[in-house]
Design an enzyme around this catalytic site. Structure first.
Site, PDB file in Angstrom:
ATOM      1  N   GLY A  98      -2.469  -1.941   0.971  1.00 54.73           N
ATOM      2  CA  GLY A  98      -1.638  -2.789   0.119  1.00 54.73           C
ATOM      3  C   GLY A  98      -0.391  -3.276   0.824  1.00 54.73           C
ATOM      4  O   GLY A  98       0.022  -4.428   0.650  1.00 54.73           O
ATOM      5  N   ASP A  99       0.200  -2.433   1.638  1.00 56.23           N
ATOM      6  CA  ASP A  99       1.390  -2.812   2.406  1.00 56.23           C
ATOM      7  C   ASP A  99       1.072  -3.988   3.328  1.00 56.23           C
ATOM      8  O   ASP A  99       1.824  -4.958   3.388  1.00 56.23           O
ATOM      9  CB  ASP A  99       1.886  -1.608   3.207  1.00 56.23           C
ATOM     10  CG  ASP A  99       3.063  -1.946   4.108  1.00 56.23           C
ATOM     11  OD1 ASP A  99       4.104  -2.392   3.585  1.00 56.23           O
ATOM     12  OD2 ASP A  99       2.938  -1.768   5.331  1.00 56.23           O
TER      13      ASP A  99
END
Length: 133
Positions: A17-18
């Site tokens: 997600g980062d």
């Protein structure tokens, strides 16, 4: 893989997600500013800092934005035991940031591309509402 996304460790989901959020923000900032890399970098850090992500987390939770499944991933991400120390922020801010990133990773691995795009766009919208004028 889509039906097994919930089996991944929330920190693994946050890792993905980062990267996805960073790519989305970098693309957005490039299109918006059309500036030199140093300016682009400074602008993008406003969106992807742990503090900004924690504020976005709070806003989305207050709006009841997340589905039940997403909320479960969000809470697993927030409560995950990280073996790394938060840089330049307090633990709660770091946990909220990790939780938001976990949902982004979860949506990607679930194959929910439309929902993922909607969330990424909502994150940009909320950040721009907070952006200093």
């Amino acid at each position: 893989m889509a039906n097994q996304a919930h089996l991944y460790n929330p920190l693994t989901l946050a890792y993905l997600g980062d990267a996805l959020l960073d790519l989305h923000i970098r693309t957005h900032v490039i299109m918006k500013l059309q500036a030199k890399p140093n300016t682009l970098h400074r602008a993008s850090t406003f969106y992807v800092s742990a503090k900004s992500q924690a504020q976005t987390f709070d806003a989305l939770v207050a709006q009841a934005y997340f589905t039940e499944e997403e909320h479960d991933v969000l809470m697993r991400g927030r409560n995950a035991k990280s073996h790394t120390k938060a840089k330049n922020t307090d633990v709660l801010t770091y946990k909220k940031s990790t939780a938001l990133e976990a949902v982004i990773g979860y949506l990607k691995l679930s194959g929910e591309e439309e929902r993922l795009q909607a969330l990424l766009d909502k994150i940009v919208e909320l950040c721009e509402e907070r952006e200093p004028k």
